[in-house]
Structure formats: structure tokens, C-alpha cells
Design a protein around this motif. Structure first.
Motif, mmCIF file in Angstrom:
data_model
loop_
_atom_site.group_PDB
_atom_site.id
_atom_site.type_symbol
_atom_site.label_atom_id
_atom_site.label_comp_id
_atom_site.label_asym_id
_atom_site.label_seq_id
_atom_site.Cartn_x
_atom_site.Cartn_y
_atom_site.Cartn_z
ATOM 1 N N HIS A 101 -84.455 -23.524 -12.485
ATOM 2 C CA HIS A 101 -85.662 -23.052 -13.576
ATOM 3 C C HIS A 101 -86.455 -24.286 -13.374
ATOM 4 O O HIS A 101 -86.367 -25.267 -14.107
ATOM 5 C CB HIS A 101 -84.540 -22.235 -14.952
ATOM 6 C CG HIS A 101 -84.255 -21.533 -14.242
ATOM 7 N ND1 HIS A 101 -82.874 -21.509 -14.129
ATOM 8 C CD2 HIS A 101 -84.560 -20.566 -15.151
ATOM 9 C CE1 HIS A 101 -82.404 -20.172 -14.192
ATOM 10 N NE2 HIS A 101 -83.741 -19.624 -14.656
ATOM 11 N N LYS B 75 -84.269 -8.532 -27.313
ATOM 12 C CA LYS B 75 -84.557 -8.813 -25.705
ATOM 13 C C LYS B 75 -85.840 -8.497 -25.385
ATOM 14 O O LYS B 75 -85.886 -7.610 -24.798
ATOM 15 C CB LYS B 75 -83.256 -8.661 -25.335
ATOM 16 C CG LYS B 75 -82.684 -9.512 -24.128
ATOM 17 C CD LYS B 75 -82.547 -11.116 -23.848
ATOM 18 C CE LYS B 75 -83.425 -11.955 -23.510
ATOM 19 N NZ LYS B 75 -83.923 -13.015 -23.992
ATOM 20 N N SER C 230 -87.872 -8.873 -21.772
ATOM 21 C CA SER C 230 -87.972 -8.614 -19.856
ATOM 22 C C SER C 230 -88.857 -8.778 -20.210
ATOM 23 O O SER C 230 -90.087 -7.440 -20.258
ATOM 24 C CB SER C 230 -86.834 -8.202 -19.740
ATOM 25 O OG SER C 230 -85.574 -8.979 -20.180
ATOM 26 N N ARG D 65 -92.120 -8.815 -15.982
ATOM 27 C CA ARG D 65 -91.567 -8.944 -14.791
ATOM 28 C C ARG D 65 -93.270 -8.742 -14.554
ATOM 29 O O ARG D 65 -94.360 -8.337 -14.945
ATOM 30 C CB ARG D 65 -90.917 -8.385 -14.160
ATOM 31 C CG ARG D 65 -89.510 -8.427 -14.623
ATOM 32 C CD ARG D 65 -89.087 -9.503 -13.338
ATOM 33 N NE ARG D 65 -87.623 -9.260 -13.786
ATOM 34 C CZ ARG D 65 -86.830 -10.250 -14.833
ATOM 35 N NH1 ARG D 65 -86.846 -10.126 -15.964
ATOM 36 N NH2 ARG D 65 -85.877 -9.625 -14.398
ATOM 37 N N GLY E 107 -89.961 -17.621 -25.816
ATOM 38 C CA GLY E 107 -88.263 -17.850 -24.680
ATOM 39 C C GLY E 107 -90.198 -18.655 -23.424
ATOM 40 O O GLY E 107 -89.797 -19.461 -23.864
ATOM 41 N N GLY E 108 -88.746 -17.873 -21.840
ATOM 42 C CA GLY E 108 -89.266 -18.813 -20.948
ATOM 43 C C GLY E 108 -89.247 -18.231 -19.741
ATOM 44 O O GLY E 108 -88.878 -17.251 -19.961
ATOM 45 N N GLY E 109 -89.137 -19.087 -19.024
ATOM 46 C CA GLY E 109 -88.106 -18.560 -17.536
ATOM 47 C C GLY E 109 -89.044 -19.018 -15.949
ATOM 48 O O GLY E 109 -90.448 -20.111 -16.219
ATOM 49 N N SER F 82 -89.393 -13.322 -16.834
ATOM 50 C CA SER F 82 -88.592 -14.905 -18.007
ATOM 51 C C SER F 82 -88.729 -13.548 -18.445
ATOM 52 O O SER F 82 -88.348 -12.018 -18.825
ATOM 53 C CB SER F 82 -90.643 -15.314 -18.236
ATOM 54 O OG SER F 82 -91.196 -14.842 -18.555
ATOM 55 N N GLY F 83 -88.024 -14.312 -19.920
ATOM 56 C CA GLY F 83 -87.470 -13.482 -21.276
ATOM 57 C C GLY F 83 -87.477 -14.602 -22.253
ATOM 58 O O GLY F 83 -88.569 -15.430 -22.720
HETATM 59 P P1 5GP Z 1 -84.298 -11.161 -17.306
HETATM 60 O O1 5GP Z 1 -85.274 -10.475 -17.879
HETATM 61 O O2 5GP Z 1 -83.193 -10.914 -16.213
HETATM 62 O O3 5GP Z 1 -82.973 -11.396 -18.790
HETATM 63 O O4 5GP Z 1 -84.270 -12.992 -17.271
HETATM 64 C C1 5GP Z 1 -85.703 -12.923 -16.781
HETATM 65 C C2 5GP Z 1 -85.411 -15.057 -16.486
HETATM 66 O O5 5GP Z 1 -86.327 -15.055 -18.187
HETATM 67 C C3 5GP Z 1 -84.194 -15.686 -16.606
HETATM 68 O O6 5GP Z 1 -83.612 -16.273 -15.567
HETATM 69 C C4 5GP Z 1 -84.245 -17.054 -17.388
HETATM 70 O O7 5GP Z 1 -85.478 -17.737 -16.469
HETATM 71 C C5 5GP Z 1 -85.931 -16.556 -18.442
HETATM 72 N N1 5GP Z 1 -85.121 -16.321 -19.804
HETATM 73 C C6 5GP Z 1 -84.346 -14.987 -20.081
HETATM 74 N N2 5GP Z 1 -84.656 -15.258 -21.398
HETATM 75 C C7 5GP Z 1 -84.483 -16.014 -22.028
HETATM 76 C C8 5GP Z 1 -84.674 -16.881 -23.170
HETATM 77 O O8 5GP Z 1 -84.594 -16.237 -24.144
HETATM 78 N N3 5GP Z 1 -85.759 -18.048 -23.438
HETATM 79 C C9 5GP Z 1 -85.938 -18.487 -22.426
HETATM 80 N N4 5GP Z 1 -86.557 -19.891 -21.904
HETATM 81 N N5 5GP Z 1 -86.124 -17.628 -21.373
HETATM 82 C C10 5GP Z 1 -85.876 -16.944 -20.830
#
Ligand code: 5GP
Ligand code: MN
Length: 345
Positions: A126, A287, A289, A291, A308-310, A315-316
């Protein structure tokens, strides 16, 4: 041959720790995914093969579709066995922090890890790692932490000690973090590594089936329902899907049931950005998500609108408020990012 991605000084430094270490703890992020569990267990199998006392600890439960993974029964859940886990963390010689870049990503475990006198190493992909480990192996250009674990073990000179079980775990993490090698997967060395993992006897086709084709009937019906409610924004090349708590209970939702949903709208021609809003069952939040395909920076949007970030394409974040409010914020974000969403990428 693989490029030497990890700096030699870091390999040497970790090898020194490793040779002297007896007790090693491996930790990964909250809501562990295939890469979190895959990289952790991949490393765990290797450490165990070298006679080390190794333990994998994650903050909370991981989805059922990862439970076939060799060693998964030995993964310790911090929210269930806090006292025992705290003892292991406090007494460890080395702690390996896998697949996360910020201490808050391991939730309540963070305090114990920070307080432990153990030597700490971060292995992650990350962006922008925080500075809580002495050795930081951070490679956002690599598509999975599991791949980094493979590279680390090989560079330490132990390729021959990777077992079939360890290879299965590493492969699973590489596969899940690239959506079955459909995104972030153009680096040709990925396929060299897969070839090496196949030489260990893994059955990649069976792993695919075990991870992606073992869902419940109610999960498939939930997917149909969520898609029937999807909103497409043609002017923004975007789509939005959502799931409230009430809808979750209507479909006997269990953790992991909505895994991968966020990717589905990207299969619509012209859609390059997808958002999934899910009411959390534990915390009073939604939550988020996100893409994208191509160059649209969903991590930037996540940071700006959802704290958030990612990654660029995955990201999320979190939203504290109602589903309607979250939708409105999403629509504001679309408006703000309209030029980028319409740019020919
Ligand atoms: P997912 O959608 O699979 O939950 O998350 C995808 C990616 O987004 C994760 O691998 C992570 O890098 C980032 N991510 C998800 N949720 C959060 C969050 O609440 N805060 C941050 N900083 N990154 C997040
Ligand atoms: Mn990952």
C-alpha cells in the motif's frame, strides 16, 4: 529470473533477525482478505519449516472461502483470544506486519504491537507506509503482499524450502488481489512466479474454484438483488450499488457474502468507476468500497470524500451517517470528479 525488487540491505538485515529469532508473530489487517491470509500463512509455513515458533494473528474473522487454506485453523483471532495473543505479541522476538500500511489497520491489536519490544518488519504494497517498523519493505508497484513474501523467501535463499502448502497460500493471495489476474497483473514476473509455484505442486484451477466458486445459494440471490437495485450514471461512467442492514438480514447475510460485488458494475461497457455502500453490522457506519479501471484515482476520491484511501484502482473508506446521506456524498464526489471520469484514459 526475477528482478531484485527488494533492496539487498533489507534482505541482509532481516536475515540477521531471522537467524537469531525463535518466536515470530505475523500480523495482518482487520477484515482479512485473501492476500492478508495468503501472505501471512505463506510466511508462516516457511518459518515453521525452519523450526521457528510462528503464529499468525489477525484482528477478526476472515471469510469462509479462505478457510480451506493450509494452516488457516491455526490463525489466531485477536477479538476472541486477546489475552493469549497479547502474550505472544509481547514475547515475540520478531513481528512481521503484512499487507497494511498504517497501525490503525490492525484495530485493537495496534497498541500491543507498538508496545512489544520485538523487532518489527513491514512487508506491504500500500502507498505511504507509516513509520512503525525498523525494516520497511513497501512496494506499491507489486500487486500483492503474497508476491513480496515469495520474493523475500527466495532472496533469503530458501526457495527449495517452500512447501506445496506454502505455495498454495502465496498463490491465493496473488490471485485474489488481482481478481484472478484480471487487474494489476501485467507484470510478466507474476507469471514466472506462478510457474515456480506450480513446480511445488499447486493446483491453480482448484484454488480458483475453492475461492471463487463455493458461495451459498443465498449469496447468489443477494447478488441478483443488489444488481437489480444498481444505479448507473452514464454521464459519469460510474455505477453505484448498496446494501442496508435490513437487506442483509433478508438474505441471511454472512461475512464475506458481498465480497467481489463492487467489481461487477465494471463489466458494463463504458463504466470505469464503481462504488459499493454497505451498512456495517458491527459499527454504526457505512463501509465504502471503490473500484476503477484505467487511470481514475479512486483512492484520491476515497480520501477526499470518505476519509479513506487505498490503491489507484481499489480503495475504500467509512461514512458515518445514513445510506441516503452516503449516496448524496457519492453523487457530490461524482460531480467534482466529472472531468476525470470523462477523460479518455
Ligand atoms: P475493499 O474495498 O476490498 O474493502 O478495500 C480495497 C482497498 O481499499 C484495501 O486494500 C485498502 O487498501 C483500501 N481501504 C479499504 N477501506 C479503507 C479505509 O477505511 N481506509 C483506508 N485508508 N483504506 C481503505
Ligand atoms: Mn494486499
Amino acid at each position: 529470473m526475477l528482478t531484485k525488487v527488494i533492496e539487498q540491505s533489507k534482505i541482509d538485515h532481516f536475515t540477521k533477525w531471522f537467524d537469531r529469532a525463535d518466536k515470530i508473530v505475523i500480523v495482518s489487517h482487520v477484515g482479512p482478505d485473501g492476500d492478508a491470509i495468503g501472505s501471512s500463512l505463506g510466511l508462516w509455513h516457511f518459518f515453521s519449516s525452519q523450526g521457528k515458533t510462528a503464529n499468525v494473528i489477525v484482528p477478526n474473522a476472515f471469510p469462509d472461502f479462505l478457510k480451506w487454506m493450509p494452516g488457516s485453523k491455526d490463525v489466531l483471532l485477536y477479538d476472541r483470544y486477546k489475552e493469549f495473543a497479547d502474550k505472544l505479541i509481547a514475547e515475540a522476538d520478531v513481528i512481521c506486519c503484512l499487507d497494511f500500511n498504517a497501525i490503525h489497520r490492525i484495530d485493537a491489536m495496534g497498541d500491543a504491537v507498538l508496545a512489544s519490544p520485538a523487532r518489527k518488519i513491514l512487508i506491504d504494497h500500500h502507498l505511504h507506509p507509516e513509520d512503525f517498523c525498523k525494516i520497511i519493505i513497501s512496494h506499491p508497484e507489486i500487486s500483492s503482499t503474497s508476491e513480496l513474501v515469495f520474493r523475500l523467501i527466495c532472496r533469503m535463499g530458501y526457495f527449495s524450502d517452500i512447501s506445496r502448502e506454502g505455495a498454495e497460500c502465496i498463490y491465493t493471495g496473488m490471485m485474489t488481489d488481482t481478481g484472478g489476474f484480471t487487474y494489476n497483473s501485467n507484470n510478466r514476473e507474476i507469471y514466472f512466479i506462478i510457474s515456480e509455484l506450480l513446480s511445488k505442486g499447486i493446483d491453480k484451477d482448484e484454488i480458483y474454484r475453492k475461492v471463487f466458486n463455493t458461495y451459498s445459494e443465498s449469496r447468489l440471490r443477494l447478488m441478483g438483488y443488489v444488481l437489480s437495485q444498481m444505479k448507473v450514471y452514464p454521464d459519469y461512467h460510474a455505477a453505484l450499488i448498496s446494501l442496508t442492514k435490513a437487506e442483509q438480514s433478508q438474505f441471511d447475510y454472512v461475512r464475506g457474502d458481498s465480497e467481489g460485488f463492487v467489481n461487477i458494475p465494471l463489466s458494463i461497457k463504458g463504466v470505469i468507476f464503481s462504488c459499493f455502500l454497505r451498512e456495517d453490522t458491527e459499527k454504526p457506519m457505512i463501509k465504502i468500497s471503490l473500484r476503477s479501471v484505467g487511470t481514475f484515482p479512486c483512492n484520491q476520491l476515497a480520501a477526499e470524500f470518505f476519509g479513506g484511501g487505498g490503491h489507484l484502482n481499489a480503495s475504500g473508506g467509512e461514512f458515518y451517517g445514513t445510506m441516503d446521506e452516503a449516496r448524496k456524498v457519492f453523487e457530490q464526489a461524482l460531480e467534482k470528479y466529472k472531468p476525470l471520469l470523462n477523460a479518455k484514459g
